[in-house]
Design an enzyme around this catalytic site. Structure first.
Site, short mmCIF file in Angstrom:
data_model
loop_
_atom_site.label_atom_id
_atom_site.label_comp_id
_atom_site.label_asym_id
_atom_site.label_seq_id
_atom_site.Cartn_x
_atom_site.Cartn_y
_atom_site.Cartn_z
N HIS A 196 0.24 4.00 7.12
CA HIS A 196 -0.53 3.25 8.11
C HIS A 196 0.38 2.30 8.90
O HIS A 196 0.19 2.10 10.11
CB HIS A 196 -1.66 2.47 7.44
CG HIS A 196 -2.71 3.36 6.85
ND1 HIS A 196 -3.47 3.01 5.75
CD2 HIS A 196 -3.14 4.60 7.19
CE1 HIS A 196 -4.31 3.98 5.46
NE2 HIS A 196 -4.13 4.96 6.31
N GLU A 202 -4.28 -1.28 10.30
CA GLU A 202 -5.47 -0.66 10.91
C GLU A 202 -6.03 -1.52 12.04
O GLU A 202 -6.49 -0.98 13.06
CB GLU A 202 -6.54 -0.43 9.84
CG GLU A 202 -6.25 0.71 8.89
CD GLU A 202 -6.19 2.06 9.58
OE1 GLU A 202 -6.94 2.27 10.56
OE2 GLU A 202 -5.39 2.90 9.16
N ILE A 227 -1.35 -5.79 4.13
CA ILE A 227 -0.60 -5.01 5.09
C ILE A 227 -1.41 -3.83 5.59
O ILE A 227 -1.35 -3.47 6.77
CB ILE A 227 0.74 -4.58 4.45
CG1 ILE A 227 1.57 -5.83 4.12
CG2 ILE A 227 1.52 -3.64 5.35
CD1 ILE A 227 2.67 -5.60 3.11
N ASP A 228 -2.20 -3.22 4.72
CA ASP A 228 -2.99 -2.05 5.10
C ASP A 228 -4.02 -2.43 6.16
O ASP A 228 -4.15 -1.75 7.19
CB ASP A 228 -3.68 -1.50 3.85
CG ASP A 228 -3.82 0.01 3.89
OD1 ASP A 228 -3.23 0.65 4.79
OD2 ASP A 228 -4.51 0.56 3.01
N ASP A 229 -4.78 -3.49 5.93
CA ASP A 229 -5.75 -3.93 6.93
C ASP A 229 -5.08 -4.31 8.23
O ASP A 229 -5.58 -4.00 9.31
CB ASP A 229 -6.53 -5.13 6.38
CG ASP A 229 -7.67 -4.72 5.47
OD1 ASP A 229 -8.78 -4.58 5.97
OD2 ASP A 229 -7.43 -4.53 4.27
#
Length: 639
Positions: free
Chosen positions: A449, A381, A376-378
């Site tokens: 993020h 971004e 989810i973080d990537d």
């Protein structure tokens, strides 16, 4: 810490622009021909020690690999004979034991001064008997520790349904991929003796077994029962469980030969398959062993292993940094990066679908090859970058990613890294789990993020965004900061949350924002920068304290620029970045500012020292231009 009155005057705009231009030129120079970026992901020497032990176990260790890896391991030993888990950190017992065993394997005699110093530290720290379970598993495989004195992880776990406590999907994806092959290893209890003994690392004292109440005590009773079962398992059930575990492992091998693109499941999967009858010449084994070469760095310091590789993450951060710096969205550097990112979109299901079976796939992973585990973080971004690039394929990929990312919200409204609702803490009570995080609950940095990405892609009043903002507000610490799960530590968490809240519509004058700003200003170093030592995960006295670093200074600046961009603290932080820049446009940063497992495993992302300062300086110049009412020109007029 410094006071606002003591801060130096603002740096000149020309000086900041020169620093930003040099940094951007350096970053663009690091780009691959295919359009992606990848900095080294530096960790501690356990990766190198375990690689040698793996090769010894499989019978494929060569003299060249051994000597080069040993040279690197020796170079990382400190004056007191120890090895640490991060630059400047304290000596770590288990890391030192594994490094010592690898050097003995390389032929270093126990009588050598550097080995005597390491052994003395180990004995003083309690010896092998006091090391973590994973270290003792490695030693047990070579006859240096009795299997009977290790917790049992039976392969029969594979038969537990996904709704039952302690099933494999209760574990975080990285732990799940490690635990499944380790159940095979635990069942076989292999012993392949080394040509030496590690008696000099033992104290002879028995392993302490404290009488515990609650779940820990109950699991202690369960472990004793499992030891009895281990001696006489039900033969047909055990065979079926081992077969299912091996099939599960084989099914999750990535195209590059890895498992999840990370070291722990990779090495244990190879060992488990070896014990399951897969010879080193089997295609699965060949691909797995050959794939390790891609994670191997050879230079003048020797041979070292990356625990993981981060091209998707690095590329997304680089793209966002260059956009923050003012590079136009139709620039070939950015459109070519978008080509690569869009091609890397994950369009198939993965283990995340166990908790979200009706959700259509989308998003991006961290590594080159990790199609089963987008994170989810990537994804957040990449969305933030692609939305600002002029590319015809960006919008469909963004829309799919937003749908998938939104669907991965946990029940409490927050977002974790890989799974939804991976919050059952029962497995953390097992005696097996004494190292690293084994579940994947929502965190402030990942949720931030997502909030920042959704603020641009969904109406501010959307339910998912509103609930995520509420989660962040509840997660704020009493001192005004936020905990950083994947970066060090409260500076990282606060640096992620403040820009997200402001993007989502939280006014900068709100108390939650003002408290966070006050926390950042109160933890600015006298030199104008920010730093936070990784010991803050274990010792609250280190929270917000540490030597100034480029990445952490940039995180603080991005937060302050979003919430209070005209603070004197901002001018001092920008001055620190400008004055500490190297002639080649980047910054020195030996400190580890990335986090794998809080309290246990840390990372030095070599691009952090470059991409985050670029974002901070670019946002600073944009704010100054807005204040002056003048448009910003491009930094690269000849491009």
């Amino acid at each position: 810490m410094t006071t606002v009155d003591a801060l130096p005057s603002a740096p000149s705009a020309d000086g900041v622009e020169l620093a930003l231009g040099a940094a951007c030129d350096h970053l663009i120079g690091l780009r691959s021909p295919e359009g992606w970026w990848k900095g080294e992901l530096q960790t501690n020497v356990t990766m190198d020690a375990e690689d040698l032990l793996l090769r010894e176990f499989l019978g494929i260790r060569t003299e060249e690999d051994t000597s080069e890896a040993a040279r690197w391991i020796r170079s990382e030993q400190r004056a007191d004979g120890t090895w640490a888990n991060f630059h400047g950190g304290p000596g770590d017992l288990s890391t030192t034991v594994e490094a010592y065993a690898a050097l003995r394997l390389a032929g270093d005699p126990a009588e050598a001064p550097h080995m005597r110093a390491a052994a003395a530290f180990v004995r003083q720290g309690g010896g092998i008997e006091a090391t973590r379970v994973f270290t003792r598993i490695w030693l047990a495989m070579f006859g240096q520790w009795p299997w009977e004195d290790l917790p049992v992880m039976p392969p029969e776990l594979m038969f537990l349904p996904s709704w039952f406590p302690l099933n494999i999907y209760d574990w975080a994806c990285w732990a799940r991929q490690t635990i499944v092959p380790l159940t095979v290893v635990s069942a076989h209890r292999p012993v392949r003796p080394l040509p030496f003994d590690l008696a000099e690392l033992r104290t002879g004292r028995p392993v302490r077994r404290c009488l515990r109440l609650g779940w820990e005590g109950a699991f202690g009773v369960l472990d004793r029962a499992l030891h009895r079962y281990q001696r006489r398992p039900i033969a047909e059930v055990r065979r079926a469980a081992l077969r299912r575990a091996a099939e599960w492992v084989v099914a999750r091998q990535e195209l590059d030969g890895s498992w999840g693109g990370i070291q722990p499941p990779w090495v244990y999967s190879l060992i488990a398959l070896d014990l399951s009858g897969y010879h080193v010449d089997h295609p699965v084994m060949r691909k797995g062993i050959r794939g390790l070469d891609r994670f191997t760095i050879r230079d003048g310091g020797g041979r070292r292993m990356e625990a993981c590789q981060s091209p998707l993450w690095d590329t997304a951060l680089a793209v966002n940094a260059l956009l923050d710096a003012g590079l136009p969205g139709d620039h070939p550097v950015l459109t070519e990066a978008a080509d690569w990112l869009i091609a890397e979109e994950i369009r198939g299901p993965g283990d995340w679908a166990v908790r979200r079976p009706g959700l259509a796939p989308g998003g991006w992973a961290f590594e080159f090859d990790n199609d089963g585990y987008p994170d989810i973080d990537d994804t957040a971004e990449v969305i933030l970058g692609l939305r600002r690039i002029d590319h015809p394929g960006a919008r469909p990929a963004i829309d799919r990613a937003v749908r998938w990312m939104t669907g991965m919200a946990s029940r409490d409204g927050g977002f974790a890294a890989f799974d939804a609702d991976n919050t059952r803490t029962l497995c953390t009570k097992l005696p097996f789990c004494d190292f690293g995080a084994v579940i994947d609950p929502p965190s402030a940095d990942v949720t931030a993020h997502v909030v920042e990405a959704l603020a641009h892609e969904r109406p501010v009043g959307s339910r998912t965004l509103r609930r995520a903002v509420g989660w962040l507000l509840k997660a704020q610490e009493a001192d005004g900061s936020w905990f950083g799960r994947w970066g060090a530590n409260h500076v990282y968490g606060t640096g992620a949350v403040l820009p997200a809240l402001v993007a989502a519509g939280v006014r900068p004058d709100r108390p939650c924002v003002r408290r966070a700003v006050a926390w950042l200003e109160g933890h600015q170093n006298d030199d104008g920068g920010w730093g936070e030592d990784l010991r803050s995960y274990d010792d609250p006295r280190w929270i917000g304290r540490g030597r100034s670093t480029a990445s952490q200074t940039a995180w603080a600046l991005m937060a302050l620029l979003a919430a209070d961009g005209r603070s004197p603290a901002v001018e001092a932080g920008v001055r620190w970045l400008v004055e500490h820049q190297r002639p080649d446009g980047t910054w020195d940063e030996p400190q580890f500012t990335g986090t794998g497992f809080p309290g246990d495993f840390y990372i030095n992302y070599h691009l952090y020292r470059l991409v985050f300062p670029i974002s901070a300086l670019g946002r600073y110049l944009r704010l100054r231009a807005d204040d002056a009412g003048t448009p910003r020109g491009t930094l690269w007029p000849t491009c």
